[in-house]
Design a protein around this motif. Sequence first.
Motif, short mmCIF file in Angstrom:
data_model
loop_
_atom_site.label_atom_id
_atom_site.label_comp_id
_atom_site.label_asym_id
_atom_site.label_seq_id
_atom_site.Cartn_x
_atom_site.Cartn_y
_atom_site.Cartn_z
N LYS A 1 0.94 -1.11 0.27
CA LYS A 1 0.13 0.06 -0.13
C LYS A 1 1.05 0.66 -0.24
CE LYS A 1 -4.13 2.16 2.30
NZ LYS A 1 -5.06 1.75 3.80
N ASP A 2 1.91 1.32 0.41
CA ASP A 2 3.12 2.51 0.41
C ASP A 2 3.81 2.66 -0.71
OD1 ASP A 2 1.79 2.93 2.86
OD2 ASP A 2 3.52 1.81 4.26
N ARG A 3 3.96 1.51 -1.91
CA ARG A 3 4.81 2.10 -2.34
C ARG A 3 3.84 1.89 -3.95
NH1 ARG A 3 8.53 -3.45 -1.51
NH2 ARG A 3 9.44 -2.49 -3.20
N VAL A 4 2.34 1.92 -3.93
CA VAL A 4 2.38 1.99 -5.14
C VAL A 4 1.24 2.74 -5.24
CG1 VAL A 4 0.47 0.47 -6.51
CG2 VAL A 4 2.72 -0.39 -5.37
N ARG A 5 0.94 3.60 -6.38
CA ARG A 5 0.17 4.75 -6.53
C ARG A 5 -0.48 4.53 -8.02
NH1 ARG A 5 1.14 5.23 -1.72
NH2 ARG A 5 3.04 6.65 -1.16
N LEU A 6 -1.91 4.28 -7.74
CA LEU A 6 -3.14 4.35 -8.34
C LEU A 6 -3.48 5.92 -8.66
CD1 LEU A 6 -4.07 0.95 -7.83
CD2 LEU A 6 -3.37 1.68 -9.89
N ILE A 7 -3.28 6.47 -9.66
CA ILE A 7 -3.48 8.19 -9.87
C ILE A 7 -4.41 8.09 -10.86
CG2 ILE A 7 -1.20 8.74 -8.77
CD1 ILE A 7 -0.88 9.92 -12.16
N GLY A 8 -5.28 7.17 -11.94
CA GLY A 8 -5.87 6.85 -12.98
C GLY A 8 -5.81 7.86 -13.48
N ASN A 9 -7.25 8.07 -14.50
CA ASN A 9 -6.87 9.13 -15.75
C ASN A 9 -6.48 10.41 -15.63
OD1 ASN A 9 -7.35 6.99 -17.65
ND2 ASN A 9 -9.48 7.20 -17.80
N ARG A 10 -4.88 10.51 -16.10
CA ARG A 10 -4.71 12.27 -16.64
C ARG A 10 -4.64 12.65 -17.74
NH1 ARG A 10 -1.99 14.08 -11.44
NH2 ARG A 10 -3.31 11.99 -9.93
N PRO A 11 -4.82 13.95 -17.94
CA PRO A 11 -5.71 14.55 -18.99
C PRO A 11 -3.73 14.48 -20.14
CG PRO A 11 -6.29 16.02 -17.50
CD PRO A 11 -5.22 15.10 -16.98
N HIS A 12 -4.26 14.09 -21.20
CA HIS A 12 -2.19 13.52 -21.95
C HIS A 12 -1.92 14.82 -22.28
CE1 HIS A 12 -0.76 12.29 -25.94
NE2 HIS A 12 -0.55 11.41 -25.61
N ALA A 13 -2.46 16.36 -21.48
CA ALA A 13 -1.62 17.39 -21.41
C ALA A 13 -0.17 17.04 -19.97
CB ALA A 13 -1.59 18.70 -21.50
N GLU A 14 -0.87 16.01 -19.63
CA GLU A 14 0.34 16.46 -18.07
C GLU A 14 0.91 15.08 -18.28
OE1 GLU A 14 -1.97 15.76 -14.71
OE2 GLU A 14 -3.99 18.14 -15.11
N LEU A 15 0.59 14.15 -19.68
CA LEU A 15 1.59 13.03 -19.19
C LEU A 15 3.22 13.11 -19.04
CD1 LEU A 15 0.00 10.46 -21.66
CD2 LEU A 15 -0.25 10.22 -18.49
N PRO A 16 3.35 14.31 -19.74
CA PRO A 16 4.96 14.09 -20.28
C PRO A 16 5.98 14.36 -18.86
CG PRO A 16 4.03 15.18 -21.74
CD PRO A 16 2.91 15.07 -20.48
N SER A 17 5.19 15.06 -17.77
CA SER A 17 5.45 15.24 -16.52
C SER A 17 5.41 14.28 -15.97
CB SER A 17 4.36 16.93 -15.79
OG SER A 17 4.65 18.01 -16.72
N ILE A 18 4.10 13.59 -15.51
CA ILE A 18 4.12 12.13 -14.98
C ILE A 18 4.81 11.88 -14.77
CG2 ILE A 18 2.63 10.31 -14.63
CD1 ILE A 18 -0.12 12.52 -14.98
N LEU A 19 5.49 11.20 -16.70
CA LEU A 19 6.61 10.10 -17.04
C LEU A 19 7.87 10.73 -16.40
CD1 LEU A 19 5.82 9.42 -20.46
CD2 LEU A 19 4.93 7.86 -19.00
#
Length: 366
Positions: free
Chosen positions: A258-276
């Motif tokens: 639980k402390d090692r996995v984050r499920l953050i759901g769908n994010r806008p495509h424009a946010e993907l570069p920063s998330i990656l």
Amino acid sequence: MRVIIFSTVYFPLVGGAEVAMKEVTDRMQGMEFDLICAKVQSGLAAKEVMGNVTVHRVGFGHPIDKFLLPILGPLKALRLCRGPRAAGGVQVIWSLMASYGGFAALSYAWLRPKTKLLLTLQEGDPLEHYAKRAGWLNFLHAKIFQRADAVHAISTFLADWAAKQGFSGTPVVIPNGVDIERFGRAANVARRASLRSAFGFSDEDVVLVTASRLSLKNGIDDLIRSLTFLPPNYKALIAGEGEDREKLQVLVEKKGLKDRVRLIGNRPHAELPSILQSGDIFVRASLSEGLGNSFLEAMMAGVPIIGTPVGGIVDFLNDGETGVCCQPRDPESIANAVLRVCGDAGFRERLIENGQHLVRERYDWN
């Protein structure tokens, strides 16, 4: 030139295939596109203009619409050909995948046999699934390939499938692309630190990031299980939604992660570069892929990739050169691949450099 496109769905209900269609049609100025798709859900307009594409949605705003598309789609196309915009006729019909839209295109081609049919293959699920879904209509599914005048596949894997399904010509392989400008921007150090903190990661953590539909074929469960073979500071950031979300949450609890996995759901495509870029390694242990655009986007974002040598992935993933291979359904092999990337800073940098060079050379939308 006027073209009618048949697609199961279209914006705002999108996956990689629909995004690709928009990227391509946006760059084909001087052409007129009518796109016919199933309405599928309530609240969507029956007609909508998006750039040089006029979208026509048929059905009742219910999931059953996709099953009606092979009938309602051709009827809509025939009406369009009789309307005030019919001058010059329709030179080409274009099927986005050999799915419900493919059956609609096949029906229209039977009604208008002189019309040229272009079939684009973007399928990402295991190929045996398509035969299973078609069931007793599998022979009709093959007819889509056999009737096509040309086949465009996004990978050699899908091109080979077209030949096996009975296409008599030579498929043309043209992959999907990446928004080089968006994903190629250097990581913003402050933004990266802020995101990692917001997701609960420290500077000492090694974050395995993925952007994937939460389904069996993307191997998200294997990514989660791989953490049990890695030190406690190795963690997972998972962007996406899908039918397996609850199963994955149960798996996380069962494995004590639980402390090692984050499920953050769908994010806008424009946010993907920063998330990656907030992660350290992109991992997707796919069981199948038509191509794998998420890998290419991660490569362009400057994140080393780990993937399985299946489907279209083999077109760009050269083990030890542009990424590192792991094996399907083998969490321990994922962990070993992660340690391989992390164990040599020079190796990691070569993967990033080679990956970005490959994407710029072969996968620019333009």
